[in-house]
Each structure stands twice: as C-alpha cells, then as structure tokens.
Design a protein around this motif. Sequence first.
Motif, PDB file in Angstrom:
ATOM      1  N   GLU A  95     -37.163  55.942  22.598  1.00 22.55           N
ATOM      2  CA  GLU A  95     -37.037  56.798  21.415  1.00 22.55           C
ATOM      3  C   GLU A  95     -36.845  55.910  20.197  1.00 22.55           C
ATOM      4  O   GLU A  95     -36.269  54.833  20.308  1.00 22.55           O
ATOM      5  CB  GLU A  95     -35.834  57.726  21.535  1.00 22.55           C
ATOM      6  N   VAL A 108     -43.607  54.061  21.496  1.00 19.19           N
ATOM      7  CA  VAL A 108     -42.478  54.944  21.765  1.00 19.19           C
ATOM      8  C   VAL A 108     -42.884  55.928  22.866  1.00 19.19           C
ATOM      9  O   VAL A 108     -43.790  56.739  22.662  1.00 19.19           O
ATOM     10  CB  VAL A 108     -42.056  55.721  20.495  1.00 19.19           C
ATOM     11  N   LEU A 112     -40.688  59.826  18.384  1.00 16.39           N
ATOM     12  CA  LEU A 112     -40.614  58.956  17.216  1.00 16.39           C
ATOM     13  C   LEU A 112     -40.285  59.840  16.025  1.00 16.39           C
ATOM     14  O   LEU A 112     -41.002  60.792  15.725  1.00 16.39           O
ATOM     15  CB  LEU A 112     -41.945  58.244  16.983  1.00 16.39           C
ATOM     16  N   TYR A 126     -47.115  56.932  20.433  1.00 17.22           N
ATOM     17  CA  TYR A 126     -45.930  57.758  20.603  1.00 17.22           C
ATOM     18  C   TYR A 126     -46.192  58.915  21.550  1.00 17.22           C
ATOM     19  O   TYR A 126     -47.331  59.311  21.778  1.00 17.22           O
ATOM     20  CB  TYR A 126     -45.472  58.302  19.248  1.00 17.22           C
ATOM     21  N   LEU A 129     -43.950  63.201  17.840  1.00 16.04           N
ATOM     22  CA  LEU A 129     -43.789  62.685  16.482  1.00 16.04           C
ATOM     23  C   LEU A 129     -43.125  63.712  15.577  1.00 16.04           C
ATOM     24  O   LEU A 129     -43.499  64.878  15.568  1.00 16.04           O
ATOM     25  CB  LEU A 129     -45.164  62.318  15.900  1.00 16.04           C
ATOM     26  N   GLY A 146     -47.059  56.516  24.750  1.00 14.63           N
ATOM     27  CA  GLY A 146     -46.243  55.535  24.048  1.00 14.63           C
ATOM     28  C   GLY A 146     -46.649  54.120  24.379  1.00 14.63           C
ATOM     29  O   GLY A 146     -46.087  53.168  23.887  1.00 14.63           O
TER      30      GLY A 146
END
Length: 166
Positions: A95, A108, A112, A126, A129, A146
């Motif tokens: 995270e 991530v 994110l 990610y 988001l 991610g």
Amino acid sequence: MTKPASETGAQESAQRSIPAYEMKRPAVRTLASGTPAQKDDRNAHLHVGRGLDLKGEIRSCEALVIEGNVEAEIESGSLTVGETGIVKGQANVNEAEIEGNFEGTLNVKGCLSIKATGKITGTVNYGELKVEQGGQVVGTLDVGTGKPAAKQSSKTDDGERKAANA
C-alpha cells in the motif's frame, strides 16, 4: 497507611520508564495502523524524518514513513511519503500514500492513494487508485497486480509472427 499521591505517581512513571526521545517524538500515522505507531518487536518500522537524507536499499520493512529525502530501492508493506518527503528510485509495496514527491517506478499491490499535495513522476503499477483533487501523476499508469507486466518473447512467438507476416 496510604501513600501520598505524589509518591504513587512517581512509582508509576518509574515503572513505565519511557525514554526521553519517545516522549518528545510526535505520533506517526501509518497506513498499517491508522493510529499513532506503537512498539511491536515483530514488525520493522522506519521513519525518515524531515531534513534527513538516505541512500541505499530498504527491505523487510512493514511500515515506512518518509518526510526527508530518500534515494533507494524500497520493499515495504506500506509506504507513506509525507508532504516534505522526496523519494527517488524504485518501490515495491503493498500500500502507498503519497503526499510529497515520488520519482521513479512505483509498484503497489493494493491501494495507491495520492493526496492533493502528492506528485508522482515515472511509472506506476497499482491494484487500486485513489487521487484527491490536486494530486498529480506524470508518466505511465498501469492497473493490475501492482507488478509490471513482464515481456515474454520466445523463438516460437517470433516464428509465428514471421509466418503470419509472410
């Protein structure tokens, strides 16, 4: 016979014996806790404070908070870049919350979160988001796991492409 209140208070504070640097330290909120960080011997927490410069590799860190300047390759559970934080390099995290500046590659796995004061320059992969109004991303965004998609090129694929073009 009862003890005076001043003696009882002195005994309680002596039993706790909190180091002076712990008493003066401001509470740090991390993504993992949502509350001030508490001591946990099993998990590694790192806080790079304002005015500090750090270069190198950061690994096996459960929670990383950056308010200074960091140039590194990062592997962490959670990454928080404060408003005064500047990060250059590559980060692989579960995270991330960006309030300052991140430049490089950011992977991530989970969520994110880019705050209004946050700016990311580079490549971002990610799972989920969240961007507040004013948050900025300059570069490439890729939704997924991610992790960047690895290019897989084999001789068989090349042969099939040549056959298809003929």
